[in-house]
Design an enzyme around this catalytic site. Structure first.
Site, PDB file in Angstrom:
ATOM      1  N   PHE A 199       1.459  -0.978   8.792  1.00  0.00           N
ATOM      2  CA  PHE A 199       2.355  -1.593   9.568  1.00  0.00           C
ATOM      3  C   PHE A 199       2.571  -2.983   9.853  1.00  0.00           C
ATOM      4  CE2 PHE A 199       2.076   3.126  10.128  1.00  0.00           C
ATOM      5  CZ  PHE A 199       2.136   3.656  11.645  1.00  0.00           C
ATOM      6  N   HIS A 225      -0.626   0.172  15.849  1.00  0.00           N
ATOM      7  CA  HIS A 225       0.590   0.496  15.895  1.00  0.00           C
ATOM      8  C   HIS A 225       1.931   0.405  16.666  1.00  0.00           C
ATOM      9  CE1 HIS A 225      -3.256   2.442  13.234  1.00  0.00           C
ATOM     10  NE2 HIS A 225      -2.142   2.778  12.283  1.00  0.00           N
ATOM     11  N   ILE A 232      -0.422  -7.200   9.785  1.00  0.00           N
ATOM     12  CA  ILE A 232      -0.103  -8.352   8.413  1.00  0.00           C
ATOM     13  C   ILE A 232      -1.356  -9.945   9.227  1.00  0.00           C
ATOM     14  CG2 ILE A 232       1.481  -9.307  10.871  1.00  0.00           C
ATOM     15  CD1 ILE A 232       3.398 -10.271   8.376  1.00  0.00           C
ATOM     16  N   GLU A 285       0.640  -0.654   0.187  1.00  0.00           N
ATOM     17  CA  GLU A 285      -0.017  -0.100   0.313  1.00  0.00           C
ATOM     18  C   GLU A 285       0.785   1.817  -0.321  1.00  0.00           C
ATOM     19  OE1 GLU A 285      -2.246  -0.638   3.594  1.00  0.00           O
ATOM     20  OE2 GLU A 285      -3.089  -2.919   3.017  1.00  0.00           O
ATOM     21  N   GLU A 316      -4.957  -6.536   2.561  1.00  0.00           N
ATOM     22  CA  GLU A 316      -3.256  -7.591   2.663  1.00  0.00           C
ATOM     23  C   GLU A 316      -3.572  -9.355   2.974  1.00  0.00           C
ATOM     24  OE1 GLU A 316      -5.025  -4.632   4.523  1.00  0.00           O
ATOM     25  OE2 GLU A 316      -3.292  -4.157   5.305  1.00  0.00           O
TER      26      GLU A 316
HETATM   27  C1  TPP Z   1      -5.714  -3.003   7.390  1.00  0.00           C
HETATM   28  C2  TPP Z   1      -5.127  -1.934   7.526  1.00  0.00           C
HETATM   29  N1  TPP Z   1      -4.307  -2.117   6.490  1.00  0.00           N
HETATM   30  C3  TPP Z   1      -3.657  -0.973   6.124  1.00  0.00           C
HETATM   31  C4  TPP Z   1      -3.711   0.413   7.131  1.00  0.00           C
HETATM   32  C5  TPP Z   1      -2.927   1.722   7.412  1.00  0.00           C
HETATM   33  N2  TPP Z   1      -3.850   2.826   7.318  1.00  0.00           N
HETATM   34  C6  TPP Z   1      -4.559   3.561   7.912  1.00  0.00           C
HETATM   35  S1  TPP Z   1      -5.723   4.497   7.166  1.00  0.00           S
HETATM   36  C7  TPP Z   1      -5.306   4.245   5.755  1.00  0.00           C
HETATM   37  C8  TPP Z   1      -6.055   4.354   4.565  1.00  0.00           C
HETATM   38  C9  TPP Z   1      -7.220   4.036   4.840  1.00  0.00           C
HETATM   39  O1  TPP Z   1      -8.092   4.869   3.925  1.00  0.00           O
HETATM   40  P1  TPP Z   1      -9.250   5.726   3.764  1.00  0.00           P
HETATM   41  O2  TPP Z   1     -10.429   4.169   3.831  1.00  0.00           O
HETATM   42  O3  TPP Z   1     -10.251   5.469   2.639  1.00  0.00           O
HETATM   43  O4  TPP Z   1     -10.289   6.215   5.234  1.00  0.00           O
HETATM   44  P2  TPP Z   1      -9.085   7.471   4.700  1.00  0.00           P
HETATM   45  O5  TPP Z   1      -8.025   7.366   5.489  1.00  0.00           O
HETATM   46  O6  TPP Z   1      -9.550   8.309   3.695  1.00  0.00           O
HETATM   47  O7  TPP Z   1     -10.659   8.182   5.900  1.00  0.00           O
HETATM   48  C10 TPP Z   1      -4.301   2.987   5.592  1.00  0.00           C
HETATM   49  C11 TPP Z   1      -3.728   2.013   3.815  1.00  0.00           C
HETATM   50  C12 TPP Z   1      -4.718   0.093   7.972  1.00  0.00           C
HETATM   51  N3  TPP Z   1      -4.791   0.460   9.607  1.00  0.00           N
HETATM   52  N4  TPP Z   1      -5.077  -1.258   8.397  1.00  0.00           N
END
Ligand code: TPP
Lengths: 323, 324
Positions: free
Chosen positions: B83, B127, B87, B29, B60
């Site tokens: 992070f 985290h 996983i 990502e 994931e």
């Molecule tokens: C399972 C998981 N994968 C990756 C992340 C890291 N991460 C946190 S927010 C985010 C983007 C989320 O996008 P969206 O769902 O569109 O919400 P927005 O941030 O736009 O409010 C990512 C990849 C996470 N928190 N949880």
């Protein structure tokens, strides 16, 4: 279905709430820059209409689930600025007693499950909560907030399908702010609208202007009535935009300045303010008063949070098990 | 010799492997334009292009599964978890697919899953975790955790060249806080091999990851009090270097097992069992664990500080053991 009629009081209340969300985030932004808050934050400036429009259509006994970007959801649901601020300051008086921080805020007693920062993690919980509402014959519903990015994690499919086949009283509220971190939605999704996916589950899907609080409110009233009537979930997509970067460390260079500027033209608060002034629901003098009262509320929340005690180190060991 | 941070060393290691071997690619990502949440893959898109630096949806399970599938075709995917906490969302594809394929039908899965783990930055419960033991308990995987920039480069390169799925933990606290001399050239640090970071005589401290630095700090302090710690950095947890552990225990006669992970079911328990089985007669005192307590990682700084082992806690344990 006929539109729910909003009274001037309701309109003013929505305006006030949105402004509180915005001003809360602005204060928090500077508190972070000043190094007064530990950890990181994901801010929601620009998405206030979605939070407030949805939550204004809920009853006291209803529940919301939220994400890593939860501040406006919490404020819209009525979690106090004071307990939110105290959590951001990592104080014992915070809504998670300092154990969670920004990405975990919430208060089940106020109708918000503490936020879930694992993307997609809230969707099955929302389905389960809704299952229990029906099981207990409670007339309540769940509004489940998630980003468009979360619509690509497997658990989205599992949870929405389950809610659909069991007609659960839940509304899946996708805040499509066009980017998941740096990733533009069109890079990771073939369909134009997340709501198109509703067809795959045999439930209604609708995309509405997420920067118009009344439009959001009406859409939620409709989806909520359906859920309360036992007719099952709706996938409601709100088109919106986050004005800030993804998190504190993100300057957001992956977005064109013109795009950001165009969305700022559609600022949900400025738009609503203009409309309420035109409708004479809001007087300019009233605006100043509302702002002043919010400033005072935030000032007080910050001052209190700063004075509040930190958790005792050994409190690390408490709360692991329920008893 | 160039001095690199831990994060730069990892980037250089992946970069060199991508230059060397066209079957190596990066997937995860926000790894392309954005260069990863911690900038590990910064610049790779420009150098290697979109086919080899692949941004994914937040998926994931499918990321890990797709990497596994590609690895079966002889590709060498390097998967980034934003992070290591997340996983968990790819767990099944790792433990039931990737880990068991070679045992089931003899095919190779040369894949690396890497990302930041560990606490100390007030990241809160989602985290900050050190969840390496989820995978140490999964036969068929290898688990690697570097503590120095030199090792980070040598180990990531060795992991990419390994014929098995490797789970590669990078401690986020170390990314920009430590620097070492890192040769500009191709070198490997072998998997499964520990390193003695400091020679000592009285107590062997067996540890890994960021806690290596904690152990070294405590060792420097305790030397002034006349207590000599030997610091062993495991570097790989699965398989791990039994011989190095036993040699250090036999030499010192006393041992402290130190890790940031929580206590029950942590690596220390495994090491204690090994030492009990194989070096019982060499022990001059009880086997001591210094670890985090069995709780999630809390957010508030005083709670997190209480949670994390540190030099003071290690020194207190070492003084007591030295006097035993
Ligand atoms: C399972 C998981 N994968 C990756 C992340 C890291 N991460 C946190 S927010 C985010 C983007 C989320 O996008 P969206 O769902 O569109 O919400 P927005 O941030 O736009 O409010 C990512 C990849 C996470 N928190 N949880």
């Amino acid at each position: 279905m006929a539109e729910a009629k909003l009274t001037p009081e309701q309109k003013l209340a929505m305006y006030h709430r949105m402004l509180l969300c915005r001003m809360f985030e602005e204060r928090v932004y500077f508190l972070f820059l000043e190094g007064r808050l530990p950890g990181t934050i994901h801010q929601s400036q620009g998405q206030e209409a979605s939070a407030v429009g949805i939550c204004s259509a809920l009853d006291a006994g209803d529940m919301i689930t939220s994400t890593h970007r939860p501040h406006s959801h919490a404020i819209a649901r009525g979690v106090s600025a004071r307990s939110l601020m105290a959590e951001l300051f990592a104080k014992e008086t915070g809504c998670c007693r300092g154990k969670g921080g920004s990405m975990h805020v919430g208060d089940a007693g106020a109708g918000m499950l503490p936020a879930i920062a694992i993307v997609g993690g809230g969707l099955p919980l929302a389905a389960g909560y809704a299952l229990a509402f029906r099981y207990l014959k409670q007339p309540n519903i769940v509004a489940c907030f998630f980003g468009e990015g979360a619509a690509n994690i497997g658990v989205f499919h599992e949870a929405v399908n389950m809610a659909a086949i069991w007609n659960l009283p839940v509304v899946f509220v996708c805040e499509n702010n066009k980017y998941a971190a740096s990733t533009a939605v069109e890079k990771v999704m073939r369909v134009k609208h997340v709501s198109e996916r509703a067809a795959a589950y045999g439930i209604p899907g609708e995309t509405v202007d997420g920067n118009d609080v009344e439009v959001v409110y009406q859409a939620m009233v409709k989806a909520g009535s359906r859920a309360r009537a036992g007719d099952g979930p709706t996938l409601l997509e709100l088109e919106t935009y986050r004005f800030a970067g993804h998190s504190r460390s993100d300057p957001g260079h992956y977005r064109k300045p013109e795009e950001v500027a165009a969305w700022k033209e559609r600022d949900p608060i400025a738009r609503y303010e203009a409309r309420l002034l035109a409708e004479k629901v809001l007087e300019p003098s009233e605006m100043t008063k509302i702002r002043a009262s919010i400033e005072l509320e935030l000032e007080t929340a910050i001052a209190q949070a700063e004075q509040d005690p930190s958790p005792k180190p050994e409190d690390c060991l408490t709360d692991v098990f329920a008893s | 010799m160039p001095v690199l941070t831990y994060v730069e060393a990892i980037r250089q290691g992946i970069w060199e492997e991508m230059e060397r071997d066209p079957s190596v690619f990066v997937i995860g990502e926000d790894v392309a334009e954005y260069g990863g949440a911690f900038k590990v893959t910064d610049g790779m898109l420009e150098r290697f292009g979109r086919d080899r630096v692949i941004d994914t949806p937040i998926s994931e399970s499918a990321i890990v599964g797709a990497a596994t599938g590609a690895a079966l075709m002889g590709m060498r995917p390097v998967v980034e978890m934003q992070f290591m906490d997340f996983i968990a969302c790819g767990f099944d594809q790792i433990v039931n697919m990737a880990a068991k394929i070679h045992y089931r039908w003899g095919a190779k899965v040369p894949m690396v899953i890497r990302g930041p783990s560990g606490a100390g930055v007030h990241g809160g419960p989602y985290h900050s975790q050190s969840n390496e033991m989820w995978f140490v308990h999964t036969p068929g995987l290898k688990v690697v955790i570097p503590s120095t920039a030199y090792d980070a480069k040598g180990l990531i390169k060795a992991s990419i060249r390994d014929e098995n799925p490797v789970i590669f933990y990078e401690h986020k606290f170390l990314y920009r806080r430590i620097k070492d001399e890192v040769p500009d050239e191709d070198y490997l640090v072998p998997l499964g091999r520990a390193a003695v970071r400091r020679e000592g005589a009285d107590i062997a401290v067996i540890t890994y990851g960021a806690m290596v630095w904690t152990a070294l700090e405590a060792a420097a302090e305790l030397e002034k009090e006349g207590v000599s710690l030997e610091v062993v950095d495991l570097r790989s947890l699965l398989p791990y270097d039994e011989a190095a552990v036993l040699a250090s225990v036999r030499k010192c006669g006393k041992v402290i097992l130190l890790h940031e992970d929580t206590r029950t079911g942590g690596m220390a328990g495994e090491l204690a069992a090994l030492i009990g089985e194989r070096a019982f007669d060499d022990l001059d005192g009880p086997i001591i664990r210094v670890t985090a307590p069995d709780t999630p990682v809390p957010f508030a700084p005083p709670l997190e500080e209480y949670f994390l082992p540190n030099a003071q806690k290690l020194m207190a344990a070492a003084r007591k053991l030295a006097a035993y």
